[in-house]
Design an enzyme around this catalytic site. Structure first.
Site, PDB file in Angstrom:
ATOM      1  N   HIS A 132       1.092  -1.169  -0.056  1.00 50.84           N
ATOM      2  CA  HIS A 132      -0.033   0.005   0.213  1.00 50.84           C
ATOM      3  C   HIS A 132       0.838   1.239   0.055  1.00 50.84           C
ATOM      4  O   HIS A 132       0.541   2.193  -0.716  1.00 50.84           O
ATOM      5  CB  HIS A 132      -0.832   0.082   1.364  1.00 50.84           C
TER       6      HIS A 132
ATOM      7  N   ASP B 231      -3.202  -7.243  -7.837  1.00 47.92           N
ATOM      8  CA  ASP B 231      -4.612  -7.511  -8.253  1.00 47.92           C
ATOM      9  C   ASP B 231      -4.569  -7.214  -9.970  1.00 47.92           C
ATOM     10  O   ASP B 231      -5.383  -6.100 -10.184  1.00 47.92           O
ATOM     11  CB  ASP B 231      -5.445  -6.804  -7.421  1.00 47.92           C
TER      12      ASP B 231
END
Ligand code: AMP
Length: 277
Positions: free
Chosen positions: A34, A147
């Site tokens: 992140h 992802d």
């Protein structure tokens, strides 16, 4: 760093922010993956907004919505260290009031891979992102290559709905033994954590086989599956070798192709991918 908990306050801030604005949507329980998105957002923008919202509509029945790991205090310390300008943490009730009924569906691409295993998942992902993009109105939004299908689905929505922002992909951040960082890694027992390195080993094995001259994707897929099965704790959901744009399975490898997989360790389902070069 401003912490904003409701939509009207976010809109008010938005009107006063210095553009360009980079946006990093997350579900919290932050890790280096992140934070790499936040750093990337800083390089191209004057203001960085990070959202933390565990989005109920992207979890299926029996999935881990209720027990998804949360540690807001720690997340805020990390975001402050990264010089985040605004942390947007909306409330469930405001984003999904009782009479909420409008969903966004990005079509065929959401039926493959993760979409096939997790029906309704991408409808939830795309819907929450459409809402967050409308509220934050960023110039760019940052997503992890980890992802890979999510990235394609979001790009499709942005193109199809003429949304006025750029989607930027950021490489997967891994631990030194190759495991892709994920908030869900925290669920793994010590033995499962060790076994989970097989995902990246299998992905790099596919690159090795291709480099060695193998171009039949089924042969490579079967060899990857054999490797993964050597780990008794690993339970394969899928191993895929697919076109990077359509995500349709391919017979003969002609790079770039997306090699991706989902593997369960106990109840914990991990995904990972590489693009064969
Ligand atoms: P999540 O909080 O899991 O919804 O993830 C928020 C964003 O972080 C998504 O764009 C993910 O693709 C990205 N992300 C998660 N893990 C990683 C990682 N290991 N490396 C890079 N980006 C990641």
């Amino acid at each position: 760093m401003e912490i904003v908990n409701n939509i009207s306050e976010m809109r008010q801030h938005r009107s006063q922010l210095t553009t360009p604005i980079g946006f990093v949507p997350t579900m919290g329980y932050l890790h280096e993956g992140h934070l790499s998105l936040v750093r990337e957002a800083h390089t191209g923008n004057k203001t960085v907004v990070v959202s933390i919202f565990v989005n109920p509509t992207q979890f299926g029945p029996g999935e881990d919505y209720k027990k998804y790991p949360r540690d807001i205090k720690r997340d805020l310390v990390l975001l402050e260290e990264e010089k985040t300008d605004i942390v947007f943490m909306p409330q469930d009730e405001e984003l999904y009031p009782e009479n909420f009924s409008s969903y966004v569906d990005a079509g065929e691409i959401t039926t493959r891979l993760e979409g096939a295993s997790r029906p309704g998942h991408f409808r939830g992902v795309v819907t929450i992102l459409a809402k967050l993009f409308n509220i934050v109105q960023p110039d760019s939004a940052y997503f992890g290559q980890k992802d890979a299908q999510q990235l394609l689905v979001i790009r499709k929505m942005v193109a199809d709905l003429n949304m006025h922002l750029e989607i930027i992909a950021v490489p997967t951040v891994r631990t030194p033994d190759g495991l892709a960082m994920s908030s869900r890694n925290t669920y793994l027992t010590t033995k499962q954590r060790r076994a989970a390195t097989v995902l990246y080993r299998a992905l790099t094995f596919s690159q090795y086989l291709w480099d060695g001259g193998e171009n039949n994707s089924e042969t490579i897929r079967q060899q990857m599956i054999s490797l993964i099965k050597k780990e008794s704790l690993a339970d394969i959901d899928y191993v895929s070798i697919a076109d990077v744009e359509t995500l349709k399975e391919i017979d003969e490898i002609n790079p770039p192709v997306l090699v991706s997989m989902a593997v369960k360790f106990g109840k914990t389902r991990l995904i990972d991918n590489i693009v064969l070069k």
